[in-house]
Design an enzyme around this catalytic site. Structure first.
Site, PDB file in Angstrom:
ATOM      1  N   HIS A   1      -9.465 -12.571 -58.117  1.00 28.91           N
ATOM      2  CA  HIS A   1      -8.806 -11.721 -59.114  1.00 28.91           C
ATOM      3  C   HIS A   1      -9.186 -12.121 -60.538  1.00 28.91           C
ATOM      4  O   HIS A   1      -9.264 -11.275 -61.423  1.00 28.91           O
ATOM      5  CB  HIS A   1      -7.282 -11.677 -58.908  1.00 28.91           C
TER       6      HIS A   1
ATOM      7  N   CYS B   1       6.456  16.763 -52.511  1.00 31.97           N
ATOM      8  CA  CYS B   1       7.819  16.755 -51.976  1.00 31.97           C
ATOM      9  C   CYS B   1       8.480  18.134 -52.049  1.00 31.97           C
ATOM     10  O   CYS B   1       9.567  18.323 -51.524  1.00 31.97           O
ATOM     11  CB  CYS B   1       8.667  15.737 -52.736  1.00 31.97           C
TER      12      CYS B   1
END
Length: 181
Positions: free
Chosen positions: A71, A156
């Protein structure tokens, strides 16, 4: 050519990251992809690896080279950091300095001078929630630029602001940061 670090978080809009990755590569940029585990439920790392021609990073504990911390190395080589889609969850993590997955951990390691963009995508009520708006404001204060979501009929069934900005709009907004030498 710029090194773009594309973060993908858990949102139904994650599938649009394939087109975004493809477009960035076609423009001549190197794209490294970092995904949350939830995003892999919507689109596979293999798809993004095929399009980016780079390994996709999901697990913060997976170190590919013992002499480098993954990272940190990704953050060091980044010229532009973009999270698209940025879920309410990743916005909250970043705004509060939480680093508990690959995306949030690499985000904390990005240098302050690197252009940083967030492209939220979520239900309109989640986007309008005072906590989400507070998190976005906090991120703006520390150098992130929001790419405002569109108003649309959402997955949704609700209608409102929360749909990921179009790929064309995302590219247009980040273009000045890609042009700076």
């Amino acid at each position: 050519m710029k090194n773009i670090l594309l973060g993908i978080s858990g949102s139904i809009s994650a599938y649009k990251a394939a087109d975004l990755t493809s477009q960035l590569v076609k423009l001549g940029h190197n794209v490294d992809v970092v995904m949350t585990k939830n995003s892999t439920k919507f689109i596979t790392p293999l798809t993004l690896q095929s399009l980016s021609k780079n390994p996709v990073h999901v697990d913060v504990m997976e170190e590919r080279s013992p002499e480098k911390i993954n990272h940190i190395e990704l953050a060091k080589q980044t010229d532009l950091f973009l999270i698209a889609p940025a879920s309410a969850n990743i916005l909250a993590k970043l705004a509060n300095g939480i680093a508990d997955d690959m995306l949030s951990t690499v985000a904390l390691a990005i240098q302050p001078n690197v252009p940083k963009f967030i492209a939220p995508a979520m239900n309109t009520h989640m986007y309008q929630n005072v906590m989400t708006q507070r998190n976005i404001a906090t991120l703006n204060e520390v150098g992130y630029q929001e790419i405002v979501p569109r108003e649309a009929l959402l997955a949704c069934g609700d209608f409102g602001r929360g749909a990921l900005a179009t790929i064309e709009d995302i590219l247009k907004i980040i273009q000045p940061a890609l042009s700076n030498e």
